[in-house]
Design a protein around this motif. Structure first.
Motif, mmCIF file in Angstrom:
data_model
loop_
_atom_site.group_PDB
_atom_site.id
_atom_site.type_symbol
_atom_site.label_atom_id
_atom_site.label_comp_id
_atom_site.label_asym_id
_atom_site.label_seq_id
_atom_site.Cartn_x
_atom_site.Cartn_y
_atom_site.Cartn_z
ATOM 1 N N THR A 44 1.179 -1.189 -0.021
ATOM 2 C CA THR A 44 -0.217 0.090 0.149
ATOM 3 C C THR A 44 1.015 1.096 -0.256
ATOM 4 O O THR A 44 2.236 1.298 0.068
ATOM 5 C CB THR A 44 -1.200 0.134 1.232
ATOM 6 N N PRO A 45 0.093 2.447 -0.366
ATOM 7 C CA PRO A 45 1.080 3.834 -0.077
ATOM 8 C C PRO A 45 1.848 3.745 0.842
ATOM 9 O O PRO A 45 2.977 4.602 1.019
ATOM 10 C CB PRO A 45 -0.355 5.116 -1.122
ATOM 11 N N ALA A 46 1.075 3.675 2.217
ATOM 12 C CA ALA A 46 1.771 3.622 3.336
ATOM 13 C C ALA A 46 2.800 3.018 3.864
ATOM 14 O O ALA A 46 3.676 3.417 4.272
ATOM 15 C CB ALA A 46 0.431 3.537 4.285
ATOM 16 N N ASP A 47 2.359 1.839 3.661
ATOM 17 C CA ASP A 47 3.543 0.442 4.059
ATOM 18 C C ASP A 47 4.951 0.942 2.547
ATOM 19 O O ASP A 47 5.498 1.488 3.263
ATOM 20 C CB ASP A 47 3.029 -0.341 2.569
ATOM 21 N N ALA A 48 5.054 1.534 1.560
ATOM 22 C CA ALA A 48 5.589 2.178 0.768
ATOM 23 C C ALA A 48 6.254 3.205 0.945
ATOM 24 O O ALA A 48 7.602 3.380 1.192
ATOM 25 C CB ALA A 48 5.423 1.973 -0.788
ATOM 26 N N LEU A 65 14.648 7.292 15.734
ATOM 27 C CA LEU A 65 14.279 5.284 15.740
ATOM 28 C C LEU A 65 15.406 4.985 14.899
ATOM 29 O O LEU A 65 15.747 6.197 13.420
ATOM 30 C CB LEU A 65 12.746 5.866 15.505
ATOM 31 N N THR A 66 15.029 3.408 14.772
ATOM 32 C CA THR A 66 16.532 3.323 13.366
ATOM 33 C C THR A 66 15.987 1.973 13.924
ATOM 34 O O THR A 66 15.103 1.142 14.536
ATOM 35 C CB THR A 66 17.796 3.202 14.009
ATOM 36 N N LEU A 67 15.748 1.431 11.986
ATOM 37 C CA LEU A 67 15.524 0.084 11.400
ATOM 38 C C LEU A 67 15.990 -0.542 10.576
ATOM 39 O O LEU A 67 16.678 -0.086 10.319
ATOM 40 C CB LEU A 67 14.453 0.198 11.194
ATOM 41 N N PRO A 68 15.746 -1.656 10.633
ATOM 42 C CA PRO A 68 17.299 -2.710 10.203
ATOM 43 C C PRO A 68 16.417 -3.066 8.477
ATOM 44 O O PRO A 68 15.235 -3.118 8.856
ATOM 45 C CB PRO A 68 17.095 -4.402 10.835
ATOM 46 N N THR A 73 11.421 -6.789 4.496
ATOM 47 C CA THR A 73 10.689 -7.883 3.397
ATOM 48 C C THR A 73 9.788 -8.256 3.798
ATOM 49 O O THR A 73 8.320 -8.861 3.951
ATOM 50 C CB THR A 73 11.687 -9.233 4.068
ATOM 51 N N GLN A 74 8.900 -7.199 5.142
ATOM 52 C CA GLN A 74 7.109 -7.369 5.168
ATOM 53 C C GLN A 74 7.344 -5.620 5.258
ATOM 54 O O GLN A 74 7.489 -5.194 7.064
ATOM 55 C CB GLN A 74 7.921 -7.923 7.369
ATOM 56 N N PRO A 75 5.684 -5.214 4.415
ATOM 57 C CA PRO A 75 6.197 -3.976 4.612
ATOM 58 C C PRO A 75 5.028 -3.651 5.543
ATOM 59 O O PRO A 75 4.698 -2.774 6.373
ATOM 60 C CB PRO A 75 5.558 -3.686 2.874
ATOM 61 N N ASP A 76 4.039 -4.711 5.785
ATOM 62 C CA ASP A 76 2.734 -4.418 6.534
ATOM 63 C C ASP A 76 3.616 -4.038 8.238
ATOM 64 O O ASP A 76 2.593 -3.215 8.982
ATOM 65 C CB ASP A 76 1.944 -5.220 6.397
ATOM 66 N N LEU A 77 4.412 -5.072 8.892
ATOM 67 C CA LEU A 77 5.414 -5.008 9.744
ATOM 68 C C LEU A 77 5.564 -3.465 9.964
ATOM 69 O O LEU A 77 5.847 -3.234 11.248
ATOM 70 C CB LEU A 77 5.511 -5.851 10.238
ATOM 71 N N HIS A 78 6.292 -3.965 8.954
ATOM 72 C CA HIS A 78 7.325 -2.425 8.969
ATOM 73 C C HIS A 78 6.777 -0.797 9.025
ATOM 74 O O HIS A 78 7.129 0.021 10.009
ATOM 75 C CB HIS A 78 8.096 -2.228 7.414
ATOM 76 N N ALA A 79 5.985 -0.530 7.946
ATOM 77 C CA ALA A 79 4.327 0.757 8.261
ATOM 78 C C ALA A 79 3.498 0.758 9.881
ATOM 79 O O ALA A 79 4.131 1.442 10.443
ATOM 80 C CB ALA A 79 3.589 0.471 7.539
ATOM 81 N N ARG A 80 3.901 -0.462 10.712
ATOM 82 C CA ARG A 80 2.914 -0.560 12.167
ATOM 83 C C ARG A 80 4.349 0.003 12.668
ATOM 84 O O ARG A 80 3.436 0.271 13.278
ATOM 85 C CB ARG A 80 2.050 -2.155 12.172
ATOM 86 N N LEU A 81 4.977 -1.087 13.027
ATOM 87 C CA LEU A 81 6.369 -0.964 13.404
ATOM 88 C C LEU A 81 7.131 0.687 14.088
ATOM 89 O O LEU A 81 6.663 1.691 14.877
ATOM 90 C CB LEU A 81 7.469 -1.471 13.476
ATOM 91 N N TYR A 82 7.401 0.837 12.274
ATOM 92 C CA TYR A 82 7.256 2.543 12.223
ATOM 93 C C TYR A 82 5.785 4.056 12.984
ATOM 94 O O TYR A 82 6.531 4.779 13.512
ATOM 95 C CB TYR A 82 7.484 3.002 10.895
#
Length: 278
Positions: A44-48, A65-68, A73-82
């Protein structure tokens, strides 16, 4: 006018009318295909748009904040955690401003500080794990640190609670004992003279129950499998602050009988040995 000529003129008039009606109709186009991640999940645009880092500085607080890279590889999780981490950092900054303003600005005192670092744990065919480390300083002798763990089911695209990894019996006593043994082994490794701790000790420090400690998957000796669990123990939990934090690994053989059928196949072999110190 002959009948044949009349029919020909009518046909020309109809064709001209239809062409005029269609002149203002937008051309039909085929919509572009949705962008997808490597796993085939729709991005989704939000994930990207989820960035890999965040930073903010004010006279009252400095946050980051820093992310690995692995989280891509997990865009849904990426957006949620950010989103969750940035929300926490902004709340900290707002709280710092309110705190410092009520205290009259605390002349001469530096800004409060909070950082969130998310680092990868191990990954299996079905599960993906991450460590979240929060470090904050609001004055005093030293900063405070805390751990959290994220366990993600890649196929279901949802977070897995620690309890979901085990059967519903609720009896994790075998894991409690294995964790306590691993804690004492690590304490003795750091200091051969260190006092041991126990599950039922009456001293200041004792072994925590496994269910109360966050954990991630441990890198395993078999590809695609977790060799155990890494428990994240903060300062003060099993010893004085000077001991620092502990990352204690318990091999899967010590708790295999406790694993829920849905995730039992994600574990095999043993924990991957740590690289030898140079």
């Amino acid at each position: 006018m002959t009948p044949a000529l009349r029919l020909a003129l009518i046909g020309i008039a109809v064709a001209t009318t239809l062409a005029g009606c269609n002149r203002d109709k937008p051309a039909e186009t085929t919509p572009p295909p949705a962008a997808t991640a490597g796993t085939g999940a729709v991005v989704t645009p939000a994930d990207a748009a989820a960035p890999m880092a965040f930073e903010s500085k004010t006279p009252f607080a400095e946050v980051s904040l820093t992310l690995p890279v692995a989280i891509k590889t997990q865009p849904d999780l990426h957006a949620r955690l950010y989103a969750a981490a940035v929300r926490d950092l902004r709340e900290f900054s707002e709280g710092a401003q309110a705190d410092r303003t009520e205290a009259g600005g605390d002349e001469g005192m530096g800004a409060y500080d909070k950082s969130i670092e998310i680092t990868p744990g191990a990954e299996t065919g079905k599960l993906f794990s991450l460590i979240r480390t929060d470090s904050e300083y609001t004055g005093g002798a030293h900063p405070n640190s805390s751990f959290a763990a994220i366990l993600w089911d890649k196929a279901l695209k949802r977070e897995v609670a620690a309890a979901d990894l085990f059967t519903k019996s609720g009896d994790l006593s075998a894991l409690d004992i294995a964790l306590c043994t691993a804690i004492n082994a690590e304490k003795k490794k750091r200091d051969p003279q260190a006092d041991t701790v126990s599950l039922i000790g009456s001293d200041m420090w004792k072994c925590p129950r496994a269910a109360s400690i966050p954990f991630v998957l441990a890198q395993g000796t078999m590809p695609g499998k977790a060799g155990g669990l890494v428990f994240l123990i903060g300062p003060y939990q099993v010893g004085p602050y000077s001991d620092g934090s502990y990352e204690v690994t318990v091999p899967q053989s010590a708790f295999r009988a406790l694993l829920a059928p849905a995730y039992a196949d994600e574990f095999a072999g043993g924990p991957k040995p740590e690289p030898a110190a140079t």
